[in-house]
Scaffold this motif. Structure first.
Motif, PDB file in Angstrom:
ATOM      1  N   GLY A   1       0.829  -1.191   0.000  1.00  0.00           N
ATOM      2  CA  GLY A   1       0.000   0.000   0.000  1.00  0.00           C
ATOM      3  C   GLY A   1       0.862   1.239   0.000  1.00  0.00           C
ATOM      4  N   ALA A   2       0.250   2.363  -0.265  1.00  0.00           N
ATOM      5  CA  ALA A   2       0.992   3.620  -0.293  1.00  0.00           C
ATOM      6  C   ALA A   2       1.469   3.987   1.109  1.00  0.00           C
ATOM      7  CB  ALA A   2       0.108   4.733  -0.864  1.00  0.00           C
ATOM      8  N   THR A   3       2.386   4.930   1.178  1.00  0.00           N
ATOM      9  CA  THR A   3       2.866   5.416   2.477  1.00  0.00           C
ATOM     10  C   THR A   3       1.697   5.970   3.292  1.00  0.00           C
ATOM     11  OG1 THR A   3       5.001   5.992   1.500  1.00  0.00           O
ATOM     12  CG2 THR A   3       4.429   7.050   3.600  1.00  0.00           C
TER      13      THR A   3
ATOM     14  N   ALA B   1       6.184  -4.527   2.047  1.00  0.00           N
ATOM     15  CA  ALA B   1       7.160  -4.114   1.047  1.00  0.00           C
ATOM     16  C   ALA B   1       6.583  -3.056   0.127  1.00  0.00           C
ATOM     17  CB  ALA B   1       7.622  -5.320   0.239  1.00  0.00           C
ATOM     18  N   HIS B   2       7.469  -2.136  -0.290  1.00  0.00           N
ATOM     19  CA  HIS B   2       7.139  -1.191  -1.364  1.00  0.00           C
ATOM     20  C   HIS B   2       7.538  -1.768  -2.716  1.00  0.00           C
ATOM     21  CE1 HIS B   2       5.548   2.222   0.711  1.00  0.00           C
ATOM     22  NE2 HIS B   2       6.605   2.384   1.484  1.00  0.00           N
ATOM     23  N   ARG B   3       8.660  -2.501  -2.718  1.00  0.00           N
ATOM     24  CA  ARG B   3       9.145  -3.077  -3.966  1.00  0.00           C
ATOM     25  C   ARG B   3       8.356  -4.363  -4.227  1.00  0.00           C
ATOM     26  NH1 ARG B   3      15.637  -2.717  -3.274  1.00  0.00           N
ATOM     27  NH2 ARG B   3      15.585  -3.831  -5.249  1.00  0.00           N
ATOM     28  N   LEU B   4       7.430  -4.286  -5.132  1.00  0.00           N
ATOM     29  CA  LEU B   4       6.493  -5.393  -5.369  1.00  0.00           C
ATOM     30  C   LEU B   4       7.192  -6.617  -5.958  1.00  0.00           C
ATOM     31  CD1 LEU B   4       3.411  -3.409  -6.719  1.00  0.00           C
ATOM     32  CD2 LEU B   4       4.075  -3.931  -4.359  1.00  0.00           C
ATOM     33  N   SER B   5       8.371  -6.439  -6.536  1.00  0.00           N
ATOM     34  CA  SER B   5       9.097  -7.585  -7.107  1.00  0.00           C
ATOM     35  C   SER B   5       9.551  -8.552  -6.027  1.00  0.00           C
ATOM     36  CB  SER B   5      10.321  -7.086  -7.893  1.00  0.00           C
ATOM     37  OG  SER B   5      11.210  -6.404  -7.035  1.00  0.00           O
TER      38      SER B   5
END
Length: 593
Positions: free
Chosen positions: A386-388, A545-549
């Protein structure tokens, strides 16, 4: 400005004596009451030896020298030397016992404060800056130690000396005693004026010193930013201003001392002069013996020494009362996350996690989580994206019970976390945060945290499986390589690998990763991803995580938006739905125009 004002307020002085605070302080002395009793007895003995010396001098002059009695004089001299020797030994023993008692009592108080701080929830540390808590544990306790070591007992000794000397003078000759007290009406206002000015000056110096410490801490911590923007000269000017204020206050203190202490010596000299003038006339008239005058001169010197000390002890008492009030205010702070009456403790969890209509607020009326409900089966791997500001980290706070939820419940193995023993619950959860905290020491201690349950073999194996062993072997000393404060000599990626090794070495059934790979380069990330697929087997995992990879391999992804669950499914399912997750993925990986 608000915090700076708080630092200044911390240094305000209170009353010189507060019976309520003294009673609480005496509880820490109670276990060492026999040492205190011995110290008081030695204090009486020391005072008695100080009073005997002048009287023996009087006997030696008036009885033995006047009668040309050499044998009696020798005995008097021997008696005088014995009083000096006994006084020295008793004063040494008294000083040792009182300092020993103070150090033991303050050791106990520091342990109690540190233990109390460890029990507090994270909201407590949000309200109390680190510098303020360090001041309580170190500076304020040291001020209290000064109270016990050179304050209360020394003050009592000074009062005993004053009373004893005055009584001895009156017993020898009341007329000369009144002459000796003649300068007191002039000296007392001078002492009161010094005490008042010294108090204000001491308060100002403490306030400015607190401001200087806060400014230094902020600038040293932010030195990289200051140098990057070329602000050294401006910050140096500000520091010079504070430093100059501190210097001027200390110089003023020197001026007060330079006036007050010679003034006391002046009154002492005037008193001796009056004694010699009046006493000399009385000797010529044969109304008094010469030895009495000599004894009075010695008593006068002993009379003015405590007066000098009393003015200084007043500041010590004031500072100690203020410190004790701050310390007890901290100790009286209740734990907001109280333990249940019958806390649950299990040796090993299955790892089931369930959120049931959870609402969480850090500020009243501003919920961060709004009706969150989901369940994680034992061994399942769930990612939260999700967003910050969407509430991802707040889910971890609620699960670990760093904060209590306002509505709903968070359950682990079917039991509400509020029914768990907090420490037992947290010992079942491995936590890897984005901002890795490393302790001063060596690599091995930062992985095992000094816990003997983590063997060297297990620690090394954990480091190997997260690919941290390669860079550790390159360090001088390997696992015994020195780690500087907060791991400043290691790269962000290396610190992150150590945090992975730490979490895996403790082998918790639940593993939480909060932005754990956000600061790791692509090559290191591929190594970590390879390790995680193996290491997460058999564990329940929540991965933020922000990095979806980094989360495509998980069993399920939960998408948060403004404190609510908007989507849930696998990576492919969410991409196919074309919803919020799909838009986040496109924004993160679409080619730059």
């Amino acid at each position: 400005m608000k915090e700076a004002q708080g630092h200044q307020d911390d240094e305000l002085l209170g009353k010189a004596y507060d019976a309520r605070l003294i009673r609480r302080l005496l509880r820490y002395i109670a276990p060492y009451r026999w040492w205190v009793a011995a110290s008081l007895l030695l204090l009486f003995l020391t005072t008695a030896m100080q009073l005997l010396g002048p009287y023996i001098t009087k006997i030696a002059i008036d009885t033995h020298i006047a009668a040309r009695d050499l044998h009696g004089l020798n005995l008097a001299v021997l008696a005088y030397l014995i009083t000096v020797l006994v006084g020295f030994i008793s004063q040494y023993a008294q000083s040792y016992t009182v300092q020993y008692t103070g150090q033991r009592a303050m050791h106990d108080l520091r342990v109690q404060i540190f233990t109390h701080v460890q029990r507090q929830d994270l909201a407590f540390f949000d309200r109390n800056p680190v510098g303020r808590l360090m001041t309580r544990v170190i500076n304020d306790v040291e001020t209290l130690n000064e109270l016990f070591g050179s304050g209360v007992v020394a003050l009592l000794g000074d009062l005993l000396t004053l009373v004893g000397v005055a009584a001895a003078m009156l017993a020898l000759d009341w007329r000369l005693a009144l002459i000796s007290f003649a300068t007191f009406p002039l000296m007392l206002p001078a002492t009161a004026a010094y005490r008042r000015r010294a108090r204000d000056n001491y308060r100002d110096s403490r306030r400015i010193l607190a401001r200087m410490n806060a400014y230094l801490q902020e600038n040293i911590s932010g030195m990289a930013t200051i140098q990057a923007f070329g602000q050294e000269a401006r910050h140096l000017r500000r520091f010079k201003e504070i430093n100059t204020q501190h210097r001027d206050v200390l110089i003023k203190s020197i001026q007060y001392n330079a006036i007050f202490f010679p003034t006391i010596e002046l009154f002492s000299a005037i008193t001796v002069g009056l004694l010699l003038w009046v006493g000399g006339a009385m000797i010529l008239d044969e109304r008094v013996l010469p030895g009495v005058i000599i004894a009075f001169v010695q008593y006068v010197n002993r009379l003015f020494a405590p007066i000098r000390d009393l003015a200084e002890k007043y500041n010590i008492l004031q500072a100690a009362m203020a410190s004790s009030e701050r310390v007890f205010k901290l100790l009286d702070t209740e734990e907001s996350l109280a333990e249940p009456a019958a806390p649950i403790r299990l040796v090993r969890l299955r790892g089931e996690i369930e959120f049931r209509d959870v609402w969480l607020s850090y500020t009243a009326g501003e919920p961060v989580l709004k009706g969150i409900s989901f369940k994680v089966a034992p061994g399942e791997k769930v990612a939260i994206v999700g967003a910050t500001g969407a509430g991802k980290t707040s889910i971890i706070s609620a699960l670990c019970r760093f904060y209590d939820v306002q509505r709903g419940s968070v359950c682990v193995d079917g039991v509400d976390v509020r029914e768990w023993d907090k420490r037992a619950l947290r010992r079942q959860i491995g936590l890897v945060l984005q901002d890795v905290f490393l302790f001063s020491g060596d690599i091995a201690r930062n992985i095992s945290l000094g816990d003997r349950a983590v063997s060297d073999a297990h620690m090394i194996e954990a480091a190997r499986r997260v690919h941290a062993e390669d860079f550790i072997d390159r360090l001088p000393g390997g696992f015994r390589a020195v780690v500087e404060e907060r791991g400043s000599t290691l790269s962000q990626g290396e610190r992150q690998l150590l945090s992975f090794a730490r979490a895996l070495a403790f082998d918790r059934p639940i593993l939480i990763m909060d932005e754990a790979t956000s600061s790791v380069d692509t090559a290191t990330e591929s190594l970590i991803q390879d390790a995680l697929r193996t290491l997460l087997l058999g564990r329940t995992a929540l991965i933020i995580a922000h990095r979806l990879s980094t989360i495509q391999f998980v069993d399920r992804i939960i998408v948060l938006h403004k404190g609510r669950i908007r989507e849930e499914g696998t990576h492919q399912e969410l991409l196919a739905s074309g919803g919020l997750y799909s838009r986040l993925y496109e924004l993160q990986y679409q080619p730059l125009a």
